[in-house]
Design a protein around this motif. Sequence first.
Motif, PDB file in Angstrom:
ATOM      1  N   ILE A 170      -4.789  -6.482   5.928  1.00 12.29           N
ATOM      2  CA  ILE A 170      -5.043  -6.065   4.540  1.00 12.29           C
ATOM      3  C   ILE A 170      -4.788  -7.236   3.603  1.00 12.29           C
ATOM      4  O   ILE A 170      -3.741  -7.880   3.663  1.00 12.29           O
ATOM      5  CB  ILE A 170      -4.144  -4.874   4.164  1.00 12.29           C
ATOM      6  N   VAL A 198      -7.764  -0.135   0.033  1.00 15.04           N
ATOM      7  CA  VAL A 198      -7.466  -1.471   0.529  1.00 15.04           C
ATOM      8  C   VAL A 198      -8.724  -2.140   1.063  1.00 15.04           C
ATOM      9  O   VAL A 198      -9.683  -1.475   1.460  1.00 15.04           O
ATOM     10  CB  VAL A 198      -6.385  -1.430   1.640  1.00 15.04           C
ATOM     11  N   VAL A 250      -4.953  -4.730  -2.308  1.00 11.47           N
ATOM     12  CA  VAL A 250      -4.424  -3.377  -2.470  1.00 11.47           C
ATOM     13  C   VAL A 250      -4.731  -2.911  -3.882  1.00 11.47           C
ATOM     14  O   VAL A 250      -4.310  -3.550  -4.847  1.00 11.47           O
ATOM     15  CB  VAL A 250      -2.900  -3.328  -2.218  1.00 11.47           C
ATOM     16  N   PRO A 302       0.833  -1.213   0.000  1.00 11.75           N
ATOM     17  CA  PRO A 302       0.000   0.000   0.000  1.00 11.75           C
ATOM     18  C   PRO A 302       0.866   1.261   0.000  1.00 11.75           C
ATOM     19  O   PRO A 302       1.958   1.281   0.573  1.00 11.75           O
ATOM     20  CB  PRO A 302      -0.776  -0.108   1.310  1.00 11.75           C
ATOM     21  N   SER A 333      -3.845   4.499  -1.556  1.00 12.21           N
ATOM     22  CA  SER A 333      -4.240   3.163  -2.009  1.00 12.21           C
ATOM     23  C   SER A 333      -5.573   2.802  -1.359  1.00 12.21           C
ATOM     24  O   SER A 333      -5.790   3.089  -0.179  1.00 12.21           O
ATOM     25  CB  SER A 333      -3.213   2.106  -1.600  1.00 12.21           C
TER      26      SER A 333
END
Length: 187
Positions: free
Chosen positions: A79, A63, A82, A57, A61
């Motif tokens: 996460i 996510v 991405v 990221p 970005s």
Amino acid sequence: MASDILLPGQPVFLRGPAPSLGGGLYLSEGQVRASVVGVPRQQGSTISIPRIRPHPPTTNSVVLGTVTRLTPIQAMVSISVVDDVPLPTGEEFIGVIRNQDVRATEKDKVKIGDCFRGGDVVKGSVISLGDARSYYITTARNDLGVVFATSEAGATMDPVSWKEMRCPKTGRLEKRKCAKPEGLVGN
């Protein structure tokens, strides 16, 4: 042939005569399937999937991740996607949603437990790289927040407003900071 991103194992639907298979594809029980994450491309009589390389990221970005832990002042998020690219199995980044980053207004009234629960899938935007272990994420836009949640009764909940979801089994409302579903007018 669709132009959607395919995940490993997903079928590739072909039209017309069967082309020869290039990289990123395999044949299983008569069905062409993806072996990597990517978008199918046909060049001449060969179809292949060039590998999409996931990247860590960066600021701005978008996510997707799963809430793994809550404290009174923040939610920890694992996460897994991405900028619309799924991360490979075993690779993950950690994000933190601080109470001041949950929504744009009334930041001082935010209670993390009223916005997220463990297991919720959250869509957020990276606002900074945080510390060495995590990224700071915000959900302070209408399109950001919880996109998938399971009720206490075990059913997939539906958003009914920006701050509540309903269990289809029990009809009970549960508090969440919901992402506005795409294509929904009002809310």
